[in-house]
Write a protein that holds these residues in place. Structure first.
Motif, short mmCIF file in Angstrom:
data_model
loop_
_atom_site.label_atom_id
_atom_site.label_comp_id
_atom_site.label_asym_id
_atom_site.label_seq_id
_atom_site.Cartn_x
_atom_site.Cartn_y
_atom_site.Cartn_z
N ASP A 1 -7.89 -44.76 7.34
CA ASP A 1 -8.65 -46.09 8.59
C ASP A 1 -9.95 -45.12 8.34
O ASP A 1 -11.04 -45.55 8.65
CB ASP A 1 -8.06 -46.51 8.53
CG ASP A 1 -7.21 -47.87 8.04
OD1 ASP A 1 -6.78 -48.21 7.03
OD2 ASP A 1 -6.51 -48.79 8.97
N ASN B 1 -13.68 -45.98 7.55
CA ASN B 1 -14.65 -46.33 8.61
C ASN B 1 -15.72 -46.16 8.69
O ASN B 1 -17.24 -45.88 8.94
CB ASN B 1 -14.22 -47.09 10.04
CG ASN B 1 -13.36 -47.21 9.90
OD1 ASN B 1 -12.45 -48.75 8.94
ND2 ASN B 1 -12.05 -47.58 11.17
N GLN B 2 -15.28 -44.04 8.12
CA GLN B 2 -17.32 -43.57 8.59
C GLN B 2 -17.76 -43.76 7.34
O GLN B 2 -19.47 -43.48 7.70
CB GLN B 2 -16.59 -42.09 8.71
CG GLN B 2 -15.78 -41.75 9.91
CD GLN B 2 -17.52 -41.84 11.30
OE1 GLN B 2 -17.54 -42.93 11.62
NE2 GLN B 2 -17.46 -40.89 11.28
N ARG C 1 -17.88 -48.12 6.80
CA ARG C 1 -18.93 -49.52 8.11
C ARG C 1 -19.74 -48.57 8.28
O ARG C 1 -20.36 -49.71 9.45
CB ARG C 1 -17.57 -49.78 8.76
CG ARG C 1 -17.05 -50.27 7.65
CD ARG C 1 -15.44 -50.73 9.27
NE ARG C 1 -14.31 -51.08 7.59
CZ ARG C 1 -12.91 -51.68 8.23
NH1 ARG C 1 -12.50 -51.58 9.42
NH2 ARG C 1 -12.16 -52.07 6.87
N ARG C 2 -20.09 -47.39 9.09
CA ARG C 2 -21.20 -46.89 10.06
C ARG C 2 -22.48 -46.68 9.18
O ARG C 2 -22.96 -47.42 7.76
CB ARG C 2 -21.04 -45.47 9.96
CG ARG C 2 -20.95 -44.28 8.96
CD ARG C 2 -20.79 -43.12 9.77
NE ARG C 2 -20.23 -42.08 8.51
CZ ARG C 2 -20.05 -41.31 8.23
NH1 ARG C 2 -19.65 -40.47 8.98
NH2 ARG C 2 -20.22 -40.09 7.27
#
Length: 365
Positions: free
Chosen positions: A345, A349-350, A353-354
């Motif tokens: 995760d 996320n990197q 989602r960033r």
């Protein structure tokens, strides 16, 4: 920018024949068969980092890794990808009279560790390069096995539908103790998950393996060799472990705590390794090195053509060839189940989602 020399070293042309001739399924010959002429890779530094550097899974990076020793562009202000390709192609043309095409090789750091649309922008720019008089025929993308969520694989699959793409997995070893020693911050199960989700999607899967990891016996290295066929990699790169200045490994070598593999031992180990992988697996590299100003040990790895010739001679002395001791797995790679995506995760996320990374400007001009 650097030229990736091992793609087709100017040595005994006997290694560049068909697979049923010389003992190794050589990369340069495989590219000639595919594209009809010399294909040369040009290394590109796109300014990415790694999840074991930025703290997503660890800090400090791999203990052997100093990006300055792998890509001179890291030592100066980053150029645009367009400019790196342009200058790299000029350098290649100064050395070789006839080049049929080029592969843009995204080499330093983890080149799938960025938002997908930013990856698309980088890769598309390389594929659209038009100035050389010979085409950019494809991409080579170096990455870690824990940085390949489905969103990234879907992008690479899309690119592979219209161009040659080689995805280079940092396997290094199948033994988790060795991966821990390196500070890789992933395990072999991550590699299995990544290759099982990547195989058969229209792009080439290449495994990067390091021989001579402290604590690994000959038997352990041969277990890694057996995994190449079990998992169905299309290609392989073999490196001797070497140490460069400014790294944790380099400091250990300078203090005499770790010794590098001797040349003769390495040559025999490479032949033992290649005898155990499928004969059709493409061998992209059989040794590694660093610029002399950075390299600590072993010094013998600077003579790459001599190492290659010694490997050929060892095959000849044995009367063997790549794949002569290969044992096919009970379950063919094509029949292995495709697992669920287990990308950590923190890494997902990197990537998903960033916002955009503050790397070099990608537009031309």
């Amino acid at each position: 920018m650097t030229i990736d020399e091992p793609i087709d070293e100017p040595i005994d042309e006997s290694i560049d024949g068909p697979i049923d001739g010389p003992p190794i399924n050589n990369f340069g010959a495989a590219l000639r068969r595919r594209f009809g002429g010399r294909i040369q890779r040009v290394s590109i530094d796109a300014g990415f980092t790694c999840p074991n550097v930025d703290g997503a899974v660890a800090k400090g990076g791999c203990n052997f890794c100093d990006n300055r020793s792998f890509s001179p562009s890291r030592r100066v202000r980053l150029k645009q990808v367009h400019d790196q390709l342009s200058s790299g192609i000029v350098t290649v043309r100064e050395r070789y009279k006839k080049v049929a095409g080029f592969i843009a090789y995204f080499q330093p750091a983890t080149n799938t560790y960025a938002p997908v649309e930013q990856l698309r922008e980088v890769f598309e720019l390389a594929l659209s390069f038009q100035e050389s008089g010979a085409p950019v025929v494809g991409l080579a993308i170096g990455t870690r096995p824990d940085c390949l969520p489905e969103s990234v694989l879907e992008l690479i699959e899309e690119l592979g539908e219209r161009s040659y793409v080689s995805l280079e997995f940092g396997m290094q070893t199948i033994h988790d103790d060795g991966l821990t020693w390196m500070n890789r911050a992933h395990c072999h199960e991550d590699l299995i998950n990544a290759i099982d989700r990547s195989r058969g999607r229209g792009f080439e899967c290449c495994a990067h393996v390091i021989l001579g990891i402290p604590g690994e016996t000959h038997e352990m290295m041969m277990e890694t060799a057996a995994e190449i066929g079990r998992l169905g990699f299309d290609a392989i790169k073999l490196h001797n472990l070497y140490s460069v200045r400014g790294t944790p490994l380099g400091e250990q070598v300078l203090r005499g705590e770790i010794k590098m593999m001797e040349r003769d031992d390495y040559v025999k180990t490479v032949v033992d390794f290649l005898e155990r992988i499928p004969p059709e697996t493409i061998v992209e590299r059989v040794s590694g090195d660093a610029p002399p100003d950075f390299l600590i040990e072993p010094k013998w790895c600077l003579r790459k053509s001599g190492i290659r010739q010694s490997i050929e001679a060892e095959f000849a002395a044995r009367g063997s060839r790549q794949g002569s001791r290969y044992v096919p797995p009970e379950i063919p790679p094509s029949e292995r189940q495709v697992p669920a995506d287990n990308t950590p995760d923190a890494i997902r996320n990197q990537i998903e989602r960033r916002g955009r990374l503050p790397v070099l400007k990608m537009e031309q001009g």
